[in-house]
Design an enzyme around this catalytic site. Structure first.
Site, PDB file in Angstrom:
ATOM      1  N   HIS A 153       0.846  -1.191   0.000  1.00 36.78           N
ATOM      2  CA  HIS A 153       0.000   0.000   0.000  1.00 36.78           C
ATOM      3  C   HIS A 153       0.883   1.243   0.000  1.00 36.78           C
ATOM      4  O   HIS A 153       1.872   1.319   0.745  1.00 36.78           O
ATOM      5  CB  HIS A 153      -0.905   0.021   1.226  1.00 36.78           C
ATOM      6  CG  HIS A 153      -1.743  -1.208   1.369  1.00 36.78           C
ATOM      7  ND1 HIS A 153      -2.590  -1.655   0.375  1.00 36.78           N
ATOM      8  CD2 HIS A 153      -1.861  -2.094   2.385  1.00 36.78           C
ATOM      9  CE1 HIS A 153      -3.197  -2.752   0.782  1.00 36.78           C
ATOM     10  NE2 HIS A 153      -2.771  -3.046   1.985  1.00 36.78           N
ATOM     11  N   GLU A 169      -1.972  -0.126   8.349  1.00 35.79           N
ATOM     12  CA  GLU A 169      -2.953  -1.048   8.902  1.00 35.79           C
ATOM     13  C   GLU A 169      -2.355  -1.930   9.989  1.00 35.79           C
ATOM     14  O   GLU A 169      -1.141  -1.991  10.172  1.00 35.79           O
ATOM     15  CB  GLU A 169      -3.551  -1.925   7.791  1.00 35.79           C
ATOM     16  CG  GLU A 169      -2.533  -2.768   7.056  1.00 35.79           C
ATOM     17  CD  GLU A 169      -3.107  -3.417   5.799  1.00 35.79           C
ATOM     18  OE1 GLU A 169      -4.336  -3.456   5.638  1.00 35.79           O
ATOM     19  OE2 GLU A 169      -2.301  -3.886   4.972  1.00 35.79           O
ATOM     20  N   HIS A 188       3.378  -7.469   1.758  1.00 34.00           N
ATOM     21  CA  HIS A 188       2.681  -8.357   2.689  1.00 34.00           C
ATOM     22  C   HIS A 188       1.621  -9.185   1.977  1.00 34.00           C
ATOM     23  O   HIS A 188       1.191  -8.862   0.866  1.00 34.00           O
ATOM     24  CB  HIS A 188       2.025  -7.552   3.818  1.00 34.00           C
ATOM     25  CG  HIS A 188       0.970  -6.591   3.357  1.00 34.00           C
ATOM     26  ND1 HIS A 188       1.268  -5.324   2.888  1.00 34.00           N
ATOM     27  CD2 HIS A 188      -0.386  -6.694   3.268  1.00 34.00           C
ATOM     28  CE1 HIS A 188       0.157  -4.697   2.558  1.00 34.00           C
ATOM     29  NE2 HIS A 188      -0.874  -5.518   2.767  1.00 34.00           N
ATOM     30  N   ARG A 222      -1.075  -4.677  -6.343  1.00 30.88           N
ATOM     31  CA  ARG A 222      -0.886  -6.127  -6.362  1.00 30.88           C
ATOM     32  C   ARG A 222       0.417  -6.441  -7.086  1.00 30.88           C
ATOM     33  O   ARG A 222       0.616  -6.046  -8.235  1.00 30.88           O
ATOM     34  CB  ARG A 222      -2.083  -6.790  -7.054  1.00 30.88           C
ATOM     35  CG  ARG A 222      -2.177  -8.287  -6.874  1.00 30.88           C
ATOM     36  CD  ARG A 222      -3.416  -8.857  -7.560  1.00 30.88           C
ATOM     37  NE  ARG A 222      -4.645  -8.355  -6.961  1.00 30.88           N
ATOM     38  CZ  ARG A 222      -5.572  -7.683  -7.622  1.00 30.88           C
ATOM     39  NH1 ARG A 222      -5.415  -7.406  -8.899  1.00 30.88           N
ATOM     40  NH2 ARG A 222      -6.669  -7.257  -7.002  1.00 30.88           N
TER      41      ARG A 222
END
Length: 321
Positions: free
Chosen positions: A103, A120, A178, A198
């Site tokens: 991200h 996150e 991740h 992605r």
């Protein structure tokens, strides 16, 4: 007046890697077979949460924000975010491995997508034997090496494999490569963003035989190629106490194992409070109004509320900004 614990209708997401545990274990309402995500509290455009209970039932989170402003968010949060809710709260069920992804940070996200970044954290609610996460690189590489490894389909050889068990917690800063591995159910707390680059998807195809889009060029500028990224978070588990798990500029998360009655005071907390129930159930009361929170449910407490009573046997994640 916001004077009761607010629940929202879950927004369920069908995913190629999803399973049935959000339905069978967390009691989410769906007849679909591949539910990967339950968005519990969302202000993402096109996926705004709707109140499920009480006098405000049927009201959108956006309308709540526009109507109640600082009463809901807190004074400082309202100054910083206006009528934009700053967090996206989810439960995730990975029957299969998720794609390897990254991200972008606030700066890149703003410039490219007019969005927040996506810092996150994860709390592992259930993990099958042998379940693992991908978190960061196992050695420091260059961007050129990264692209070459992708082209040769060898990227997995430099990714850090982390075994997990129930109760583990992880903090994933923007830029950290991740992936959630198969056999994991987790709670996710993140900035309000749906921006994902992605990197690798194990050459999977959908029902029509199409591979999912990869974002190789975008990801290069977003990635932290260092192998020195600390993601695991150790925390205490003292009963009827706020045990700090993550504290960052975007949110703070405490782990609260509740036994019996627990009174929580938020006199000095200039923020809404989110409770995610990761085990058991309890009654949550504010202003004389009570709502039950069950395993796999989420409740929002407005910032104007200063006293909360929790009664039951449960384990909660308490989130504030």
């Amino acid at each position: 007046m916001l004077n009761y614990p607010i629940k929202f209708l879950p927004i369920l997401k069908d995913k190629i890697w999803g399973g049935d545990k959000l339905v069978t274990k967390l009691n989410k309402p769906s007849t679909l077979n591949n539910i990967g995500e339950s968005w519990e509290l969302s202000d993402v455009e096109g996926d705004v949460s709707i109140v499920a209970n009480g006098s405000l039932k049927g009201t959108s989170l956006k309308n709540l924000l526009e109507t109640y402003q600082a009463e809901l968010l807190g004074k400082n949060n309202f100054l910083n975010f206006g009528t934009k809710f700053p967090l996206l709260i989810k439960f995730i069920d990975a029957k299969q491995d998720l794609s390897v992804q990254v991200h972008p940070n606030d700066e890149l996200s703003k410039a490219r997508h007019n969005s927040f970044g996506k810092t996150e954290m994860w709390y592992i609610m259930q993990a099958d034997e042998g379940a693992r996460l991908i978190l960061g690189f196992n050695k420091t590489i260059t961007s050129e090496e990264y692209v070459k490894l992708l082209e040769e389909k060898k990227i997995m050889s430099v990714l850090n494999d982390v075994p997990v068990k129930k109760g583990d917690a992880f903090f994933i800063e923007t830029g950290t490569v991740h992936a959630i591995g198969a056999g994991i159910v987790l709670a996710e707390i993140q900035q309000t963003s749906d921006i994902t680059y992605r990197i690798y998807d194990f050459d999977r195809v959908d029902d029509q035989g199409n591979e999912r889009e990869l974002h190789t060029e975008l990801a290069v500028d977003a990635l932290n190629f260092s192998n020195n990224i600390d993601t695991k978070r150790n925390y205490t588990s003292k009963k009827n106490n706020l045990n700090e798990v993550v504290k960052c500029e975007y949110f703070k998360t405490n782990y609260i194992p509740v036994e019996g009655d627990l009174e929580l005071e938020y006199t000095t907390t200039d923020s809404f409070v989110i409770f995610m129930c990761v085990e058991g159930n309890a009654n949550i009361s504010i202003c004389g109004n009570t709502e039950t929170i069950n395993f796999g449910e989420t409740i929002l407490i407005p910032a104007s509320v200063k006293n909360v009573l929790v009664e039951g046997e449960c384990k909660l994640l308490e989130v504030t900004v």
